[in-house]
Design an enzyme around this catalytic site. Sequence first.
Site, PDB file in Angstrom:
ATOM      1  N   ARG A  27     -10.288  -4.895  48.413  1.00 21.40           N
ATOM      2  CA  ARG A  27     -11.268  -5.983  48.224  1.00 21.40           C
ATOM      3  C   ARG A  27     -12.626  -5.453  47.764  1.00 21.40           C
ATOM      4  NH1 ARG A  27      -9.716 -11.016  51.150  1.00 21.40           N
ATOM      5  NH2 ARG A  27      -7.525 -11.025  50.627  1.00 21.40           N
ATOM      6  N   ARG A  31     -16.883 -10.756  48.369  1.00 25.61           N
ATOM      7  CA  ARG A  31     -18.095 -11.487  48.776  1.00 25.61           C
ATOM      8  C   ARG A  31     -19.205 -10.659  49.402  1.00 25.61           C
ATOM      9  NH1 ARG A  31     -14.673 -15.851  51.852  1.00 25.61           N
ATOM     10  NH2 ARG A  31     -13.543 -13.891  52.068  1.00 25.61           N
ATOM     11  N   ARG A  40     -19.002 -15.805  40.943  1.00 26.81           N
ATOM     12  CA  ARG A  40     -18.140 -16.826  41.538  1.00 26.81           C
ATOM     13  C   ARG A  40     -18.804 -18.202  41.443  1.00 26.81           C
ATOM     14  NH1 ARG A  40     -17.212 -19.120  46.652  1.00 26.81           N
ATOM     15  NH2 ARG A  40     -15.105 -18.931  47.506  1.00 26.81           N
ATOM     16  N   ASP A  77      -5.030 -12.343  42.958  1.00 29.63           N
ATOM     17  CA  ASP A  77      -4.611 -12.565  44.340  1.00 29.63           C
ATOM     18  C   ASP A  77      -3.102 -12.433  44.424  1.00 29.63           C
ATOM     19  OD1 ASP A  77      -6.011 -13.572  46.967  1.00 29.63           O
ATOM     20  OD2 ASP A  77      -4.009 -14.434  46.925  1.00 29.63           O
ATOM     21  N   TYR A 154       3.366 -17.019  53.435  1.00 26.40           N
ATOM     22  CA  TYR A 154       2.463 -18.068  52.943  1.00 26.40           C
ATOM     23  C   TYR A 154       3.240 -19.255  52.373  1.00 26.40           C
ATOM     24  CZ  TYR A 154      -1.466 -14.925  53.596  1.00 26.40           C
ATOM     25  OH  TYR A 154      -2.415 -14.111  54.170  1.00 26.40           O
TER      26      TYR A 154
HETATM   27  O1  CP3 Z   1      -8.755  -5.661  46.378  1.00 23.57           O
HETATM   28  C1  CP3 Z   1      -9.321  -6.230  45.432  1.00 23.57           C
HETATM   29  O2  CP3 Z   1     -10.554  -6.153  45.219  1.00 23.57           O
HETATM   30  C2  CP3 Z   1      -8.468  -6.977  44.430  1.00 23.57           C
HETATM   31  C3  CP3 Z   1      -8.367  -8.407  44.589  1.00 23.57           C
HETATM   32  C4  CP3 Z   1      -7.561  -8.966  45.740  1.00 23.57           C
HETATM   33  C5  CP3 Z   1      -7.885 -10.204  46.335  1.00 23.57           C
HETATM   34  N1  CP3 Z   1      -6.904 -10.522  47.245  1.00 23.57           N
HETATM   35  C6  CP3 Z   1      -9.056 -11.017  46.000  1.00 23.57           C
HETATM   36  C7  CP3 Z   1      -9.487 -12.077  46.932  1.00 23.57           C
HETATM   37  C8  CP3 Z   1      -6.386  -8.507  46.347  1.00 23.57           C
HETATM   38  C9  CP3 Z   1      -5.621  -7.208  46.125  1.00 23.57           C
HETATM   39  C10 CP3 Z   1      -5.982  -9.502  47.285  1.00 23.57           C
HETATM   40  C11 CP3 Z   1      -4.748  -9.392  48.087  1.00 23.57           C
HETATM   41  C12 CP3 Z   1      -4.448 -10.410  49.094  1.00 23.57           C
HETATM   42  N2  CP3 Z   1      -4.702 -11.755  49.031  1.00 23.57           N
HETATM   43  C13 CP3 Z   1      -3.737 -10.146  50.286  1.00 23.57           C
HETATM   44  C14 CP3 Z   1      -3.149  -8.810  50.696  1.00 23.57           C
HETATM   45  C15 CP3 Z   1      -4.165  -7.889  51.240  1.00 23.57           C
HETATM   46  C16 CP3 Z   1      -4.772  -8.339  52.535  1.00 23.57           C
HETATM   47  O3  CP3 Z   1      -5.966  -8.680  52.513  1.00 23.57           O
HETATM   48  O4  CP3 Z   1      -4.076  -8.370  53.539  1.00 23.57           O
HETATM   49  C17 CP3 Z   1      -3.611 -11.365  50.971  1.00 23.57           C
HETATM   50  C18 CP3 Z   1      -2.944 -11.567  52.321  1.00 23.57           C
HETATM   51  C19 CP3 Z   1      -4.218 -12.379  50.163  1.00 23.57           C
HETATM   52  C20 CP3 Z   1      -4.288 -13.838  50.424  1.00 23.57           C
HETATM   53  C21 CP3 Z   1      -5.689 -14.285  50.505  1.00 23.57           C
HETATM   54  N3  CP3 Z   1      -6.537 -14.463  49.420  1.00 23.57           N
HETATM   55  C22 CP3 Z   1      -6.408 -14.633  51.664  1.00 23.57           C
HETATM   56  C23 CP3 Z   1      -5.850 -14.577  53.083  1.00 23.57           C
HETATM   57  C24 CP3 Z   1      -7.698 -15.014  51.255  1.00 23.57           C
HETATM   58  C25 CP3 Z   1      -8.796 -15.555  52.113  1.00 23.57           C
HETATM   59  C26 CP3 Z   1      -9.382 -14.487  52.938  1.00 23.57           C
HETATM   60  C27 CP3 Z   1     -10.811 -14.333  52.626  1.00 23.57           C
HETATM   61  O5  CP3 Z   1     -11.272 -13.172  52.590  1.00 23.57           O
HETATM   62  O6  CP3 Z   1     -11.475 -15.365  52.440  1.00 23.57           O
HETATM   63  C28 CP3 Z   1      -7.775 -14.846  49.852  1.00 23.57           C
HETATM   64  C29 CP3 Z   1      -8.952 -15.066  48.994  1.00 23.57           C
HETATM   65  C30 CP3 Z   1      -9.468 -13.874  48.248  1.00 23.57           C
HETATM   66  N4  CP3 Z   1      -8.699 -13.034  47.519  1.00 23.57           N
HETATM   67  C31 CP3 Z   1     -10.828 -13.458  48.139  1.00 23.57           C
HETATM   68  C32 CP3 Z   1     -10.849 -12.341  47.299  1.00 23.57           C
HETATM   69  C33 CP3 Z   1     -12.049 -11.577  46.815  1.00 23.57           C
HETATM   70  C34 CP3 Z   1     -12.044 -14.171  48.748  1.00 23.57           C
HETATM   71  C35 CP3 Z   1     -12.219 -15.365  47.881  1.00 23.57           C
HETATM   72  C36 CP3 Z   1     -13.589 -15.935  47.754  1.00 23.57           C
HETATM   73  O7  CP3 Z   1     -14.363 -15.484  46.886  1.00 23.57           O
HETATM   74  O8  CP3 Z   1     -13.830 -16.918  48.460  1.00 23.57           O
END
Ligand code: CP3
Length: 357
Positions: A27, A31, A40, A77, A154
Amino acid sequence: MTRLHNDTLLRALLCQPTPYTPVWIMRQAGRYLPEYNATRARAGSFLALAKDPDFATEVTLQPLARFRLDAAILFSDILTIPDAMGLGLYFAEGEGPKFERPLRDEWEIRNLFVPDPANHLRYVLDAVAQIRRALDGRVPLIGFAGSPFTLACYMVEGGGSTEFRIIKTMLYNRPELLHHILDVTARAVSAYLNAQVEAGAQALMMFDTWGGVLSGAAYEEFSLAYLKRVLTLLRRSADGARVPSIVYAKGAGGWLEKLRDAEADAIGLDWTVDLAQARTRLGPDIAIQGNLDPAVLFASPAVIRQQVQHVLNAAGPAPGHVFNLGHGVSQFTSPEHVEVLVDSVHELSRRDVPMAK
Ligand code: CP3
């Protein structure tokens, strides 16, 4: 193709010597970065950001402009696949990801299909190609997907979960239905990852965030078997270069030895596993990625440095360690502390290794 100037990540993933331990952060575009929040806001939402290759390229590069990271990871994602399968991904503000049409009845499950990446996931492949051009050989680009089991969580639950009641009920009562979902999803994941390699990804990662909620036996049958299936279907090289694979296995401390059978080049671990023990249990031929507790980044720079040293000591001097957090960086992290982390890893791990070439 432009020559890769910094290939420390790829070398470490293949257990080859490097002059320092490469580092990137799960990540890393997120944010905690004000510039991410600004982009964003311009895009309107997380999904609008992820679905537009120009925006995705912009945010992928943001952490690289600030920190001396050794890899870029595609901004996207894991839930793009179920979205392409027609489940209707959306983000309810403050609640995380949700699906409009979770997989609940047998008819829907039997109708599940493998989306064609070139068609349904074109925007991701366009982003990969565009990011690769923009990187111009600075560092390698990691492509990724969710593991079949983590995606199924999911898809069946319809969003995040703490108890996993619906999918675990299916696992025990109707295992054949879950196997069907996992079979289709494994084929979708491998086609998607191969398409990312074709578009320019230089390493691949599968996120098995939720395999660790299973019992050991259920893990083998419902998560590990499908990780293996995907890995056997992957293209292992492109343009004459090997494309290393990483499996992130959160909560897998109880069955590390089994993970070796998946035949990934590297295993990503969370902070609950001691890396010295992981090295002993996994043997010398597989790389390890991780595993600083993301909460360490809330502490002072001096503590961060000390904790980085601790992880480096545990990983030991042998090649085959990629530094990372044990899970994604929190949105409440100060970017200055991430800089301390990245620079500490480089300084504290520097060693005399002649680079080949
Ligand atoms: O790592 C990186 O920078 C690459 C981008 C990336 C994102 N999600 C961007 C994202 C990667 C590799 C993921 C993987 C992901 N997504 C996983 C596996 C890794 C882990 O964290 O366990 C999972 C389970 C998801 C599903 C997901 N997407 C969730 C549970 C959420 C919400 C959680 C949160 O932090 O709000 C997301 C949203 C998400 N994916 C964000 C980002 C940067 C936050 C979104 C925002 O800007 O609001």
